[in-house]
Every structure is written in C-alpha cells, then in structure tokens.
Write a protein that holds these residues in place. Structure first.
Motif, PDB file in Angstrom:
ATOM      1  N   PHE A   1       0.885  -1.167   0.000  1.00  0.00           N
ATOM      2  CA  PHE A   1       0.000   0.000   0.000  1.00  0.00           C
ATOM      3  C   PHE A   1       0.918   1.210   0.000  1.00  0.00           C
ATOM      4  CE2 PHE A   1      -4.561   0.583   1.831  1.00  0.00           C
ATOM      5  CZ  PHE A   1      -4.793   1.697   1.056  1.00  0.00           C
ATOM      6  N   ILE A   2       0.567   2.260  -0.723  1.00  0.00           N
ATOM      7  CA  ILE A   2       1.313   3.509  -0.589  1.00  0.00           C
ATOM      8  C   ILE A   2       0.326   4.643  -0.322  1.00  0.00           C
ATOM      9  CG2 ILE A   2       2.800   5.222  -1.717  1.00  0.00           C
ATOM     10  CD1 ILE A   2       4.267   3.036  -3.091  1.00  0.00           C
TER      11      ILE A   2
ATOM     12  N   SER B   1       9.855   4.245 -10.805  1.00  0.00           N
ATOM     13  CA  SER B   1      10.527   2.982 -11.127  1.00  0.00           C
ATOM     14  C   SER B   1      11.344   2.471  -9.937  1.00  0.00           C
ATOM     15  CB  SER B   1      11.420   3.163 -12.353  1.00  0.00           C
ATOM     16  OG  SER B   1      12.399   4.146 -12.090  1.00  0.00           O
ATOM     17  N   LYS B   2      11.817   3.407  -9.119  1.00  0.00           N
ATOM     18  CA  LYS B   2      12.582   3.000  -7.933  1.00  0.00           C
ATOM     19  C   LYS B   2      11.651   2.336  -6.902  1.00  0.00           C
ATOM     20  CE  LYS B   2      15.731   4.924  -4.530  1.00  0.00           C
ATOM     21  NZ  LYS B   2      16.030   6.137  -3.777  1.00  0.00           N
ATOM     22  N   TRP B   3      10.493   2.945  -6.683  1.00  0.00           N
ATOM     23  CA  TRP B   3       9.512   2.330  -5.778  1.00  0.00           C
ATOM     24  C   TRP B   3       9.103   0.953  -6.294  1.00  0.00           C
ATOM     25  CZ3 TRP B   3       5.216   6.526  -4.643  1.00  0.00           C
ATOM     26  CH2 TRP B   3       5.799   7.593  -3.951  1.00  0.00           C
ATOM     27  N   ALA B   4       8.842   0.892  -7.606  1.00  0.00           N
ATOM     28  CA  ALA B   4       8.335  -0.356  -8.176  1.00  0.00           C
ATOM     29  C   ALA B   4       9.378  -1.461  -8.081  1.00  0.00           C
ATOM     30  CB  ALA B   4       7.900  -0.139  -9.620  1.00  0.00           C
TER      31      ALA B   4
ATOM     32  N   LYS C   1      -0.195   8.310 -13.052  1.00  0.00           N
ATOM     33  CA  LYS C   1       0.273   7.664 -14.287  1.00  0.00           C
ATOM     34  C   LYS C   1       1.670   7.073 -14.105  1.00  0.00           C
ATOM     35  CE  LYS C   1       1.363   8.508 -19.181  1.00  0.00           C
ATOM     36  NZ  LYS C   1       1.241   7.078 -19.478  1.00  0.00           N
ATOM     37  N   GLU C   2       2.554   7.856 -13.478  1.00  0.00           N
ATOM     38  CA  GLU C   2       3.919   7.348 -13.280  1.00  0.00           C
ATOM     39  C   GLU C   2       3.915   6.069 -12.449  1.00  0.00           C
ATOM     40  OE1 GLU C   2       7.172  10.252 -12.632  1.00  0.00           O
ATOM     41  OE2 GLU C   2       5.601  11.774 -12.623  1.00  0.00           O
ATOM     42  N   VAL C   3       3.082   6.057 -11.410  1.00  0.00           N
ATOM     43  CA  VAL C   3       3.018   4.877 -10.533  1.00  0.00           C
ATOM     44  C   VAL C   3       2.403   3.680 -11.269  1.00  0.00           C
ATOM     45  CG1 VAL C   3       1.888   3.956  -8.449  1.00  0.00           C
ATOM     46  CG2 VAL C   3       3.058   6.166  -8.359  1.00  0.00           C
ATOM     47  N   VAL C   4       1.282   3.923 -11.932  1.00  0.00           N
ATOM     48  CA  VAL C   4       0.614   2.822 -12.639  1.00  0.00           C
ATOM     49  C   VAL C   4       1.559   2.223 -13.692  1.00  0.00           C
ATOM     50  CG1 VAL C   4      -1.300   2.204 -14.186  1.00  0.00           C
ATOM     51  CG2 VAL C   4      -1.724   3.706 -12.228  1.00  0.00           C
TER      52      VAL C   4
ATOM     53  N   GLY D   1       5.397  -5.892 -13.516  1.00  0.00           N
ATOM     54  CA  GLY D   1       4.515  -7.056 -13.365  1.00  0.00           C
ATOM     55  C   GLY D   1       3.731  -7.047 -12.063  1.00  0.00           C
ATOM     56  N   ILE D   2       3.623  -5.881 -11.446  1.00  0.00           N
ATOM     57  CA  ILE D   2       2.856  -5.760 -10.201  1.00  0.00           C
ATOM     58  C   ILE D   2       1.505  -5.132 -10.523  1.00  0.00           C
ATOM     59  CG2 ILE D   2       2.792  -4.644  -7.916  1.00  0.00           C
ATOM     60  CD1 ILE D   2       5.893  -4.735  -7.959  1.00  0.00           C
ATOM     61  N   ASP D   3       0.425  -5.794 -10.137  1.00  0.00           N
ATOM     62  CA  ASP D   3      -0.918  -5.289 -10.431  1.00  0.00           C
ATOM     63  C   ASP D   3      -1.232  -4.061  -9.571  1.00  0.00           C
ATOM     64  OD1 ASP D   3      -1.302  -7.212 -12.315  1.00  0.00           O
ATOM     65  OD2 ASP D   3      -2.593  -8.495 -11.084  1.00  0.00           O
ATOM     66  N   VAL D   4      -1.890  -3.097 -10.179  1.00  0.00           N
ATOM     67  CA  VAL D   4      -2.173  -1.845  -9.479  1.00  0.00           C
ATOM     68  C   VAL D   4      -3.667  -1.692  -9.166  1.00  0.00           C
ATOM     69  CG1 VAL D   4      -1.998   0.685  -9.564  1.00  0.00           C
ATOM     70  CG2 VAL D   4      -0.208  -0.722 -10.600  1.00  0.00           C
ATOM     71  N   PHE D   5      -3.934  -1.304  -7.922  1.00  0.00           N
ATOM     72  CA  PHE D   5      -5.274  -0.955  -7.450  1.00  0.00           C
ATOM     73  C   PHE D   5      -5.226   0.499  -7.002  1.00  0.00           C
ATOM     74  CE2 PHE D   5      -7.525  -5.116  -6.881  1.00  0.00           C
ATOM     75  CZ  PHE D   5      -6.518  -5.919  -7.404  1.00  0.00           C
ATOM     76  N   LEU D   6      -6.304   1.213  -7.196  1.00  0.00           N
ATOM     77  CA  LEU D   6      -6.307   2.615  -6.801  1.00  0.00           C
ATOM     78  C   LEU D   6      -7.168   2.849  -5.570  1.00  0.00           C
ATOM     79  CD1 LEU D   6      -6.475   4.356 -10.308  1.00  0.00           C
ATOM     80  CD2 LEU D   6      -4.449   3.773  -8.947  1.00  0.00           C
TER      81      LEU D   6
END
Ligand code: JFZ
Length: 459
Positions: A34-35, A93-96, A140-143, A150-155
């Motif tokens: 979660f962020i 990209s660093k967080w991801a 957008k950057e996060v998604v 390859g990590i699924d995103v939920f908002l």
C-alpha cells in the motif's frame, strides 16, 4: 445472520468467490504494498517539529487532528501545502523495483485521500497535481512503473472530502442540500470513470471514506455506479467498503452477502479464526507504526513492527486465504522512510527463499499448530516455523481420517531431505495421529523458516 431472504433492490451484485482470471490472480497474490502519498507527506505528522498526535498518530489526518502546535488557520495552511509539493526525489521505477524485490504482487496507491487533493490531473477539480510545482501526473507514473514490473495496481480512492463545499456528512434533507450532494455524487462518478479511462491497466479500486450518512443514503446511486464501473472495466475488483444496501448495511448486505468482491474490513487487524471469514476472499492492510499511513517523520516512542512481526502477519493472512498488504508512506520529496527501506529489504530477502509458501497457496484444513502457520499448494504442505521446538522435532498433527499423509520434508532453501517418523502416540479419543520432522541442529537461521512437506495418499 438473517433467516429469511429479503428482496433487496441494492444488494450484492457479484457472486461470492468470482472465478474469472482477475479474481484468481487476486487470490494468488499473497503479498501486496500500500502507498499513502499526498500533501500530508510534507508536514509528516508535525507542525513546528512537534507531533500533532503521538502514539496512534495517522499523519494523513493532521488536517482533522490539528495538534498542539498547529498554526491558527491550520486548515488553510494545510490546504495550501500543494503549492510546495515538489517531490524531486520521486522515481516511480525505484519504488516499483523495491516492491518487486520485496515480493509484492499487487499494490494500492492513494489517488485522493480525505483532503480531496488529487494526485492525477483530474478535469473535475482544480485541486490536483497539475497545480503543484511538480505538475506531472503521479498516478500515471506509478501505474506505468508498477505495471512494467509485473505488479498489479489498485487505486485507493476516498469518497469523503474534507474541503469540498458540495460534500455533506449527514443525509441531505433540504432541496438545497440534495442538489449540492447530487453535484458531489456526479463529481465522484466522473472522477472514477476518468481514472478507468486514464489508467486502463488497473485491476481494481480500494474505496475509503464511505461511512458518512450522506453516502449511505445514496444506495441507489452507488448501486448503479458499481454496475457502471464494472461494465466499463470488465474484471474490475471492488472491495466491500464501497457501498451499502438500501437498509444502510455496509460490507455485507441485509442478506449477509458480501458487497463487492472481497472483504475489506481487515484494517490493522487480522481474523482470529478461519471460520470468521465464511469462505469470502479478503485482504488485510497494515501499517508499520501503530497507526500511521502517511509519512511520519518521527518514529521514536512508538512500537515499530519488526520484520518478524510482519512475516507472522503475512503467514497468518495467507494461511487463512487472505492477502497481506504492507503500507509505506513516502516523504514529501518522494523518498521512503529509512525504516521502510529496511523492512522491504529484509522481507524481500526472506521471500527469495520462502515465497513458495506464500504465492498461490490455500488454507490447509489441519488442526492449528503452535509452531507457526500452514499453507498448502497441490501435494505440498508448508509449515512456516516461528516457534522452533526445543528438541528440534516439528510434530505435525494429521487427522486419523486424512487421506493424505506426510512422506518427505525439506527446509526451503536447503537441499537435504529431513527424516519423518510416524509418531502414533496412541491416545484414545484423539482424532489425530502425529508425524515428527527432525530439524537439523546445525540449521540455525535468524528468521522463520519453512518446512516443505510432500504428502501422498495414505495406504
Ligand atoms: C481509513 C483512512 O481514514 C486512513 O487514513 C487510511 O487511509 C486507512 C487505510 O483507511 O481509515 C479507516 C477506515 C476504516 C476503518 C478504520 C480506519 N475501519 O473500517 O475499521
């Protein structure tokens, strides 16, 4: 539990345990991130270097909680923080890649918290990221970055907004109130459709701020909105915190059926017993400090969960068919808290060896063990050991009527196979029989470890 089935106009829409690909993926995630990020990251729970609240602090609530050293006009001060929001160190990209190395399979990102500030350039409010010195579309950057890993995103999306003049926290009564709140409902719908249009890769919404009487009174609208969101975005996953039925029942409708696709009530708490879950899909979301979701500068004086604490919660969750989601609150520049970096690293190191016991596993129907948590996948049973027995023998209770029995065992990350002895201790009235797995005395890891146990048809 209701006995008679009530004909509901605005009850549950989707079936229990959806069997489509999106929900199958959800069920296999195991670990998520979660962020919580927004303008609350700038004060980081403090005015003038003094915590707005200690102990149960939730820094994203600083606007509501004020605190002893808040400026006199603290709400205005707070609402204007966006003018300083310029996270120069932010690199999605660093967080991801950190989330990836930690082993997260999905993530939930705050598009808009209770303060109403949108991290995407929404057309429906000027109170958004494009008005900051940073300007760029953070959502957008996060998604994009997480999807690329390859990590699924939920908002995450808060319905309630503290500073929106059209918002109401009670049921609208007068025509003027009704009109205002209808404007708010349209605005909410527009923003949600906008998010689906802008970020079609997302897998679902994590709703919040749906507890006020105004939203609760809008059950017809919210029912239709859920339908529309699902039509626009097939496979969309929505938790049980989105809406209520016409009797105001939240999470579960008046017939006891889950509203949405998974139970979303496990927030900083975990189910104590598997039967409580009634077979529903669920996830648990957890803070590292006691109750801080947004960035909290000062972690001193409060208990900070350790890697072992987190691993135990993760395994407790997956052993009961739930996902476990660990929250991060980056600072106003876009850096994770150093304590979060450390936890992510240690969890990731552990997952490298042990994730087999986490991903795609199910609840094992066995008597509970004090040694740790069971999960299972195909013919394998996994026992994540948190409490190592003093005699180095992991004794496993298997119901006498079980059709599968343990035949082989090994420790994940180790090659040697472990001796298993059938210890039929022969107590009358005992429904179980026992299998003893010998843990090598020379094996002394600093973290919990996983016994991978192969089962075969009992003869
Ligand atoms: C909410 C937010 O208020 C909080 O700031 C954070 O975003 C968190 C994830 O969600 O807090 C809640 C919401 C619901 C419950 C408790 C805290 N609940 O249902 O028990």
């Amino acid at each position: 539990k209701p006995t008679a089935h009530i004909a509901l106009k605005y009850g549950s829409i989707t079936p229990k345990n959806r069997q489509d690909k999106a929900m199958k993926d959800f069920r296999a995630y195991g670990l998520g991130q979660f962020i919580h990020w927004g303008i609350y990251a700038i004060p980081g729970n403090e005015w003038e270097g003094v915590s707005a609240r200690k102990g149960a602090a939730a820094s994203e609530w600083i606007r509501a909680w004020r605190g002893p050293t808040a400026p006199k006009d603290w709400t205005t001060t707070y609402d204007n923080l966006y003018k300083q929001f310029n996270p120069v160190a932010f690199k999605a990209s660093k967080w991801a890649s950190q989330a990836k190395q930690m082993g997260a399979k999905y993530m939930i990102f705050t598009t808009k918290h209770h303060d109403g500030f949108a991290l995407w350039p929404t057309k429906y409010s000027s109170y958004n990221i494009s008005a900051t010195p940073y300007k760029k579309d953070i959502v957008k950057e996060v998604v994009d970055a997480y999807t690329a890993e390859g990590i699924d995103v939920f908002l995450y999306f808060s319905i309630l907004e503290w500073n929106n003049p059209d918002y109401l926290n009670k049921a609208p009564e007068t025509p003027a109130e009704k009109e205002k709140f209808n404007t708010f409902l349209t605005y909410t719908k527009n923003q949600l459709l906008e998010l689906l249009k802008n970020y079609p890769q997302i897998k679902g919404f994590w709703f919040d701020g749906t507890w006020d009487k105004s939203w609760i009174s809008a059950s017809e609208f919210t029912y239709n909105l859920e339908k529309e969101l699902r039509e626009v975005h097939p496979g969309l996953i929505i938790g049980s915190r989105f809406r209520n039925d016409e009797f105001g029942k939240r999470h579960f409708d008046s017939n006891g059926e889950l509203l949405g696709d998974y139970e979303q009530g496990w927030e900083r708490k975990l189910p104590g017993d598997y039967t409580w879950l009634n077979g529903n899909d669920w996830d648990a979301v957890m803070t590292i400090p006691p109750n801080g979701w947004g960035y909290m500068k000062d972690w001193s004086g409060v208990y900070i969960k350790t890697t072992e604490d987190i691993l135990a919660m993760l395994m407790q969750s997956v052993s009961m068919n739930g996902n476990f989601v660990l929250n991060f609150g980056p600072d106003g520049l876009g850096n994770m808290h150093p304590g979060e970096d450390l936890l992510a690293k240690e969890i990731g190191d552990w997952m490298k060896t042990n994730s087999e016991a986490v991903y795609g596993v199910r609840h094992a129907d066995l008597p509970e063990t004090k040694l740790g948590y069971y999960t299972e996948k195909e013919e394998y049973l996994y026992l994540t050991v948190f409490n190592r027995p003093i005699n180095n023998i992991a004794r496993i209770a298997i119901p006498k009527k079980a059709t599968q029995v343990p035949v082989e065992a090994q420790i994940l990350g180790q090659v040697q196979s472990l001796q298993i002895t059938h210890a039929d201790i022969g107590l009358d009235l005992d429904k179980n029989t026992y299998y003893d797995i010998k843990i090598p005395a020379s094996f002394n890891p600093s973290k919990p470890f996983v016994l991978k146990i192969k089962r075969e048809q009992a003869v």
